[in-house]
Design an enzyme around this catalytic site. Structure first.
Site, PDB file in Angstrom:
ATOM      1  N   ARG A  92      19.278  64.714  68.018  1.00 38.56           N
ATOM      2  CA  ARG A  92      18.746  66.064  67.804  1.00 38.56           C
ATOM      3  C   ARG A  92      17.692  66.393  68.866  1.00 38.56           C
ATOM      4  NH1 ARG A  92      20.806  68.110  63.192  1.00 38.56           N
ATOM      5  NH2 ARG A  92      21.554  66.614  61.621  1.00 38.56           N
ATOM      6  N   THR A 141      22.262  72.907  68.845  1.00 39.33           N
ATOM      7  CA  THR A 141      22.784  72.402  70.115  1.00 39.33           C
ATOM      8  C   THR A 141      23.236  73.542  71.007  1.00 39.33           C
ATOM      9  OG1 THR A 141      23.510  70.332  69.096  1.00 39.33           O
ATOM     10  CG2 THR A 141      24.584  70.950  71.161  1.00 39.33           C
ATOM     11  N   THR A 161      30.035  72.162  62.707  1.00 36.57           N
ATOM     12  CA  THR A 161      29.000  71.976  61.699  1.00 36.57           C
ATOM     13  C   THR A 161      29.635  71.901  60.332  1.00 36.57           C
ATOM     14  OG1 THR A 161      27.098  72.971  60.554  1.00 36.57           O
ATOM     15  CG2 THR A 161      28.558  74.463  61.679  1.00 36.57           C
ATOM     16  N   ASP A 163      28.340  72.911  57.661  1.00 38.92           N
ATOM     17  CA  ASP A 163      28.003  74.131  56.914  1.00 38.92           C
ATOM     18  C   ASP A 163      28.866  75.323  57.295  1.00 38.92           C
ATOM     19  OD1 ASP A 163      26.007  72.466  56.062  1.00 38.92           O
ATOM     20  OD2 ASP A 163      24.359  73.599  56.941  1.00 38.92           O
ATOM     21  N   ARG A 207      22.319  74.500  54.521  1.00 34.94           N
ATOM     22  CA  ARG A 207      20.894  74.819  54.681  1.00 34.94           C
ATOM     23  C   ARG A 207      20.633  76.298  54.451  1.00 34.94           C
ATOM     24  NH1 ARG A 207      16.036  73.080  57.092  1.00 34.94           N
ATOM     25  NH2 ARG A 207      16.935  71.027  57.468  1.00 34.94           N
ATOM     26  N   GLU A 259      22.184  72.338  49.462  1.00 36.27           N
ATOM     27  CA  GLU A 259      20.894  71.686  49.714  1.00 36.27           C
ATOM     28  C   GLU A 259      19.792  72.699  50.007  1.00 36.27           C
ATOM     29  OE1 GLU A 259      21.220  69.141  53.101  1.00 36.27           O
ATOM     30  OE2 GLU A 259      21.954  70.727  54.416  1.00 36.27           O
ATOM     31  N   ARG A 320      30.355  63.507  55.377  1.00 25.73           N
ATOM     32  CA  ARG A 320      30.221  63.594  56.834  1.00 25.73           C
ATOM     33  C   ARG A 320      30.911  62.435  57.539  1.00 25.73           C
ATOM     34  NH1 ARG A 320      26.644  66.190  60.166  1.00 25.73           N
ATOM     35  NH2 ARG A 320      25.176  66.820  58.553  1.00 25.73           N
TER      36      ARG A 320
END
Length: 402
Positions: A92, A141, A161, A163, A207, A259, A320
Site C-alpha cells: 500500500r 493505486t 477490488t 468492493d 468500505r 465492514e 480474498r
C-alpha cells in the site's frame, strides 16, 4: 519519452504492477498481458510490491534490483496464471505521501515527515526503460497512476477490488470471487445458526460501497443486509430479523454487514485502531460484533422477553484468498487484452472497463472523479433493510458508473 518508438510496429518495454490488497484474478491478468506482448516482440517486466518497487529501485547498473523488478516470460506467467493472489506481490505504498522513515537510504533530500518522491519514481521508470506502465489496482493505486499519467508517463490501467467500487467501470477484478465465496461461506455457517436457533451476523468487505453485501443478499445468502450508504437502526434490524427467524422452520435468520456500515446509535464507521496507511485509511473492523451485541440486546423486546443468541463471523481474507472463480479468470484475460489493444493504438491515460455488459475504456481521470456506491432508491429498501429486486434494463451485477 522517445515518441519515435510509438509506431504501430514499434517494440516497447511494458511494465506491470499490482497494488493494494490482493484479489483472485491478478495473476490471470498479468498472464494475459505478458503472453500476448511477448509473442508480439515486446519486453515485459514486473514491478514487484506495487509502487514500492519503483520507490526502492536503485538506478545503478551494478545494483541488484531483483527485489524490485522481474523480467516476465511465458514460462513464468503460465505457472502463476491459474492461481490466486499476485506473484509480483503488492503493498500500500504511496510515493506521493511517503513517511520519512520509509524513504530509501539512497534518496537524498527527502527529510520531511511526509515526502513526495515522484521525481525519483519518474527517474527510475526512465532508467528501467519503461515505455508503457500497466498498473492493476483499486482507486488508491489508480489515483497515483493518474498522477504519473499527468506527469507524462504512458499509462493504461486495469481496475481490481473486492468492493467493486472503482468509478468508471461496472466490474473490477476480484468482485465475482468475493461474491461467490460470500454466498458459499454464508450457506456453510447456516448449519451452526440453525442448529442453535440463532441470528447469524456476517461481516463482509465494503468500505464505502455495499455491493459485497447487497449482491449476495440478492442471491439468497441473507435475509437482510446493512450497507455503508445507509445508516441502520439496530432496533429496526432486530425486529425484522426476529420476524425472519420466526418464519423460518429452522428458527434462524441471517444478516450480511458491510465492514463500512454505520449504525444510527454510533458515530461513524467502526475501526480496529487509530493507525492509518499511506492513503489515510484506518483499518475497518468490528461493526459485525456491534450489530451482534445490539441484536442480542433488542431481541428480548420482540421475542417475548427471551434473548436470541447470535453467531458473529468476519469473513475477511477467506473471500480474498485462493484461486479465482470462472468470471475472475475470464475478465482479467479480457482486460489484459484490452490494455494491449490500447497500447498498440497509442491510446494512453485510459482505464479498461466494462460498461453495461460491454468491454470498453474510459479516461483514467474517471477514477478520482466520483465515488461509486449503491443506488439506494433503486436497489435498497431502507424500510426493510434488504435489496430491491428491480432488474429491468440494469447491467450485470446491477452496478454502473452512470
Amino acid at each position: 519519452r522517445g515518441d519515435e518508438r510509438f509506431t504501430m510496429s514499434g517494440k516497447r518495454t511494458i511494465a506491470i504492477l499490482t497494488g493494494g490488497g490482493d484479489v483472485p484474478g491478478l495473476n490471470p491478468a498479468i498472464r494475459a498481458i505478458t503472453i500476448r506482448a511477448v509473442r508480439d516482440g515486446h519486453r515485459v517486466i514486473g514491478i514487484r510490491r506495487g509502487w514500492a518497487g519503483l520507490v526502492d529501485y536503485l538506478p545503478d547498473a551494478r545494483a541488484d534490483n531483483s527485489d524490485n523488478i522481474q523480467p516476465l516470460s511465458e514460462a513464468i506467467v503460465n505457472r502463476a496464471g491459474r492461481t490466486g493472489g499476485t506473484f509480483l506481490h503488492t503493498s500500500r505504498t504511496r510515493p506521493s505521501h511517503l513517511p520519512k522513515d520509509r524513504v530509501p537510504a539512497h534518496l537524498d533530500g527527502y527529510r520531511e515527515p511526509i515526502n513526495d518522491v515522484t521525481p525519483a519514481v519518474l527517474r527510475n521508470l526512465e532508467h528501467i526503460g519503461v515505455d508503457v506502465l500497466i498498473p492493476i489496482g483499486g482507486d488508491d493505486t489508480l489515483s497515483y497512476a493518474k498522477r504519473l499519467n499527468d506527469e507524462g508517463v504512458h499509462v493504461v490501467a486495469i481496475p481490481k477490488t473486492m468492493d467493486n467500487d472503482v468509478y468508471g467501470t461496472d466490474y473490477c477484478i476480484g468482485f465475482s470471487t468475493c461474491v461467490t465465496r460470500t454466498i458459499e461461506l454464508t450457506h456453510r455457517l447456516r448449519t451452526s445458526a440453525g442448529s442453535h436457533e440463532r441470528f447469524l451476523v456476517i461481516e463482509v468487505f465494503g468500505r464505502y460501497a455495499g455491493f459485497t453485501a447487497l449482491v449476495p443478499s440478492m442471491a439468497g445468502a441473507a435475509d437482510r443486509c446493512l450497507i455503508p450508504e445507509h445508516p441502520a437502526d439496530i432496533e429496526q434490524l432486530a425486529e425484522l430479523l426476529t420476524l425472519d427467524r420466526n418464519r423460518n422452520p429452522s428458527r434462524y435468520a441471517v444478516v450480511l454487514v458491510s465492514e463500512g456500515a454505520r449504525l444510527t446509535t454510533h458515530d461513524g464507521m467502526s475501526f480496529e485502531g487509530e493507525e492509518t496507511d499511506m492513503f489515510g485509511h484506518r483499518k475497518l473492523g468490528g461493526i459485525g460484533d456491534q450489530v451482534a451485541a445490539g441484536l442480542k440486546e433488542y431481541s428480548r423486546k420482540y421475542n417475548n422477553g427471551r434473548t436470541i443468541d447470535v453467531v458473529s463471523q468476519r469473513l475477511g481474507y477467506l473471500v480474498r484468498s485462493g484461486d479465482p472463480d470462472a468470471l475472475d479468470s475470464i475478465v482479467p484475460m479480457a482486460f489484459g487484452n484490452l490494455a494491449l489493444d490500447l497500447v498498440i493504438k497509442n491510446q494512453f491515460g485510459r482505464l479498461v472497463s466494462i460498461h453495461r455488459g460491454h468491454y470498453d475504456s474510459v479516461p483514467i481521470a474517471s477514477v478520482t472523479s466520483e465515488k461509486k456506491v449503491v443506488n439506494i432508491p433503486r436497489y435498497y429498501n431502507t424500510e426493510r433493510l434488504r435489496p430491491i429486486y428491480d432488474f429491468d434494463g440494469a447491467p450485470l451485477f446491477i452496478m454502473t458508473s452512470d
